[in-house]
Design a protein around this motif. Structure first.
Motif, PDB file in Angstrom:
ATOM      1  N   GLU A 105     -96.936 -15.499 -49.457  1.00 31.74           N
ATOM      2  CA  GLU A 105     -97.800 -14.337 -49.343  1.00 31.74           C
ATOM      3  C   GLU A 105     -97.202 -13.297 -48.396  1.00 31.74           C
ATOM      4  N   LYS A 106     -96.605 -13.782 -47.296  1.00 35.82           N
ATOM      5  CA  LYS A 106     -95.999 -12.867 -46.336  1.00 35.82           C
ATOM      6  C   LYS A 106     -94.824 -12.116 -46.950  1.00 35.82           C
ATOM      7  N   ILE A 107     -93.974 -12.882 -47.647  1.00 33.20           N
ATOM      8  CA  ILE A 107     -92.804 -12.248 -48.267  1.00 33.20           C
ATOM      9  C   ILE A 107     -93.242 -11.279 -49.361  1.00 33.20           C
ATOM     10  N   GLN A 108     -94.217 -11.702 -50.139  1.00 31.08           N
ATOM     11  CA  GLN A 108     -94.704 -10.828 -51.207  1.00 31.08           C
ATOM     12  C   GLN A 108     -95.291  -9.538 -50.631  1.00 31.08           C
ATOM     13  N   SER A 109     -95.942  -9.665 -49.474  1.00 36.43           N
ATOM     14  CA  SER A 109     -96.489  -8.472 -48.825  1.00 36.43           C
ATOM     15  C   SER A 109     -95.374  -7.527 -48.392  1.00 36.43           C
ATOM     16  N   GLU A 110     -94.292  -8.101 -47.855  1.00 38.19           N
ATOM     17  CA  GLU A 110     -93.152  -7.271 -47.456  1.00 38.19           C
ATOM     18  C   GLU A 110     -92.546  -6.553 -48.659  1.00 38.19           C
ATOM     19  N   ILE A 111     -92.463  -7.303 -49.740  1.00 38.90           N
ATOM     20  CA  ILE A 111     -91.888  -6.702 -50.949  1.00 38.90           C
ATOM     21  C   ILE A 111     -92.760  -5.564 -51.460  1.00 38.90           C
ATOM     22  N   LYS A 112     -94.082  -5.797 -51.456  1.00 37.43           N
ATOM     23  CA  LYS A 112     -94.992  -4.761 -51.948  1.00 37.43           C
ATOM     24  C   LYS A 112     -94.996  -3.529 -51.038  1.00 37.43           C
ATOM     25  N   THR A 113     -94.892  -3.783 -49.708  1.00 36.51           N
ATOM     26  CA  THR A 113     -94.847  -2.659 -48.765  1.00 36.51           C
ATOM     27  C   THR A 113     -93.635  -1.772 -49.032  1.00 36.51           C
ATOM     28  N   MET A 114     -92.502  -2.438 -49.234  1.00 34.93           N
ATOM     29  CA  MET A 114     -91.296  -1.666 -49.536  1.00 34.93           C
ATOM     30  C   MET A 114     -91.406  -0.986 -50.902  1.00 34.93           C
ATOM     31  N   ARG A 115     -92.006  -1.700 -51.825  1.00 32.03           N
ATOM     32  CA  ARG A 115     -92.137  -1.146 -53.175  1.00 32.03           C
ATOM     33  C   ARG A 115     -92.969   0.136 -53.209  1.00 32.03           C
ATOM     34  N   ASP A 116     -93.970   0.204 -52.311  1.00 27.62           N
ATOM     35  CA  ASP A 116     -94.823   1.396 -52.266  1.00 27.62           C
ATOM     36  C   ASP A 116     -94.069   2.643 -51.804  1.00 27.62           C
ATOM     37  N   LYS A 117     -92.913   2.461 -51.164  1.00 24.02           N
ATOM     38  CA  LYS A 117     -92.153   3.583 -50.626  1.00 24.02           C
ATOM     39  C   LYS A 117     -91.150   4.163 -51.626  1.00 24.02           C
ATOM     40  N   ILE A 118     -91.034   3.504 -52.719  1.00 26.79           N
ATOM     41  CA  ILE A 118     -90.050   3.977 -53.706  1.00 26.79           C
ATOM     42  C   ILE A 118     -90.719   4.211 -55.050  1.00 26.79           C
ATOM     43  N   ASP A 119     -89.991   4.776 -55.985  1.00 23.27           N
ATOM     44  CA  ASP A 119     -90.574   5.140 -57.281  1.00 23.27           C
ATOM     45  C   ASP A 119     -90.312   4.091 -58.351  1.00 23.27           C
ATOM     46  N   LYS A 120     -90.521   4.483 -59.595  1.00 27.92           N
ATOM     47  CA  LYS A 120     -90.442   3.543 -60.701  1.00 27.92           C
ATOM     48  C   LYS A 120     -89.040   2.975 -60.913  1.00 27.92           C
ATOM     49  N   HIS A 121     -88.059   3.584 -60.230  1.00 32.33           N
ATOM     50  CA  HIS A 121     -86.690   3.093 -60.347  1.00 32.33           C
ATOM     51  C   HIS A 121     -86.593   1.619 -59.921  1.00 32.33           C
ATOM     52  N   LEU A 122     -87.567   1.143 -59.072  1.00 32.12           N
ATOM     53  CA  LEU A 122     -87.513  -0.213 -58.540  1.00 32.12           C
ATOM     54  C   LEU A 122     -88.316  -1.231 -59.350  1.00 32.12           C
ATOM     55  N   ASP A 123     -88.954  -0.779 -60.451  1.00 29.89           N
ATOM     56  CA  ASP A 123     -89.799  -1.696 -61.214  1.00 29.89           C
ATOM     57  C   ASP A 123     -89.024  -2.929 -61.686  1.00 29.89           C
ATOM     58  N   ARG A 124     -87.848  -2.692 -62.222  1.00 27.54           N
ATOM     59  CA  ARG A 124     -87.084  -3.795 -62.800  1.00 27.54           C
ATOM     60  C   ARG A 124     -86.636  -4.802 -61.739  1.00 27.54           C
TER      61      ARG A 124
END
Length: 392
Positions: free
Chosen positions: A152-171
């Motif tokens: 859960e902690k790692i997934q939260s970190e990933i989601k936090t970073m994901r919110d800072k970038i655009d759709k380029h990171l979806d894949r």
């Protein structure tokens, strides 16, 4: 007419009479009806036999009821016990197989088979085994929770970073989440497998507890003596399984680690979120064991006593001392808990300390005449001194 209890009186059955057995003679290994029991108790040969009810007899484990009073090969009653082979013998067995074996009277051996100490030892081992299984089960459940929390902690970190970038990171986000799920699934599967095995052994321990309780109440001395070997074997098998969990690394602490790619801060160079991997640390489970089994639960074969003449010296480790003076005289040595080797040079009052890789770590100058050294703890050594010179 069929017997309602399912067990016939053997004496009546030999006379082609179908009568329920109410009692069971442990010495004769046969059922008795009420009438036959009276004759059985009146006979000089059988009046001192131990008799229990058929209902109590049926509560004994099957491996106990299969214990025979007579040798299956020679149809003679067991009278002796072979200490080497740990089996009862009749007189014909001795002449055929056990001529050179250490034998003792069977009635003397079985006298102590129903002592409280025997059952106390077995029950203590079962309690230890049961406690170890509980501890391991609790540890594995806690480890599962730890893995889930890390996920859960790692997934939260990933989601936090994901919110800072655009759709380029979806894949690449989906890729890293897939890796995370795969690692967690693998860890979950391994721990759950151990958990299931522990549940099986818990059932085995509980069954053995029931068996021992029945044996203590209803089994004959010989049944106890021979049958307890089976109980002891089952306990040792379960103990080996529990201890093997420590030895094969099954109880290592498992976690999931995440190494974030520093290039995430440069969106144009992003190739992935990072790497998902599992990490392990030493087990947190403390096993409760009783290594001193008081020789063995049952009679063990005699063994020849070893003397100092049986000990052979072999080279274990070598250290090289780079000292130019050839008059060094080493009089003492000890090995610290850390693996360091400490040597005493009497002539030059030097203490040499070597590390685990056998390299000289340091040299300590002490007052004249150091003779020997011993380790107090991981950080302290004690040195003894002698004012008189020593000679080669």
């Amino acid at each position: 007419m069929a017997a309602s209890s399912g067990t016939l009186c053997d004496v009546c059955d030999s006379q082609h009479l179908t009568i329920d057995a109410i009692f069971w003679c442990l010495e004769c290994d046969e059922g008795l009806c009420t009438t036959c029991l009276k004759y059985h108790n009146a006979s000089k040969l059988s009046k001192n036999h131990e008799v229990i009810s058929v209902d109590n007899y049926k509560q004994l484990p099957s491996f106990m009821t299969s214990v025979q009073q007579y040798c299956s090969d020679h149809d003679k009653k067991y009278q002796l016990y072979c200490l080497q082979h740990e089996i009862p013998c009749c007189t014909h067995c001795v002449s055929a197989i056990h001529k050179k074996c250490d034998l003792t009277a069977l009635d003397e051996i079985v006298k102590t088979s129903k002592t409280s100490a025997l059952f106390d030892n077995l029950e203590h081992s079962l309690n230890d085994l049961k406690e170890n299984i509980k501890r391991i089960t609790k540890d594995r459940v806690q480890n599962l929770s730890k893995v889930h929390q890390s996920r859960e902690k790692i997934q939260s970190e990933i989601k936090t970073m994901r919110d800072k970038i655009d759709k380029h990171l979806d894949r690449i986000e989906q890729k890293i989440l897939q890796d995370l799920g795969d690692v967690e699934k693998g860890v979950n599967s391994e721990i759950q497998h151990i958990h299931n095995k522990l549940l099986e052994h818990t059932k085995t321990v509980e069954d053995l507890e029931v068996h021992i309780s029945a044996i203590k109440k209803y089994a004959s001395d010989l049944q106890i003596f021979v049958g307890m070997k089976k109980v002891e074997t089952d306990i040792e098998h379960a103990e080996k399984f529990v201890m093997s969990l420590l030895e094969d690394g099954s109880l290592q602490q498992v976690d999931i680690d995440f190494k974030m790619d520093h290039k995430l801060f440069d969106i144009l160079s992003i190739k992935g979120y990072g790497n998902i991997s599992r990490t392990t640390s030493s087990s947190a489970v403390v096993m409760k064991t009783e290594k001193n089994k008081q020789a063995q639960y049952l009679v063990a074969p005699s063994r020849a006593t070893r003397t100092i003449n049986d000990i052979n010296i072999s080279s274990h480790r070598k250290v090289k001392i780079t000292k130019n003076n050839k008059y060094s005289l080493f009089t003492g040595c000890t090995i610290r808990p850390t693996g360091q080797i400490v040597l005493v040079d009497w002539n030059y009052a030097d203490i040499f300390i070597f590390n685990e890789s056998e390299s000289l770590e340091c040299t300590i100058k002490v007052s004249r005449g150091p003779v020997d050294v011993t380790c107090i703890d991981e950080k302290t050594i004690a040195i003894s001194h002698d004012r008189h010179p020593l000679h080669n």
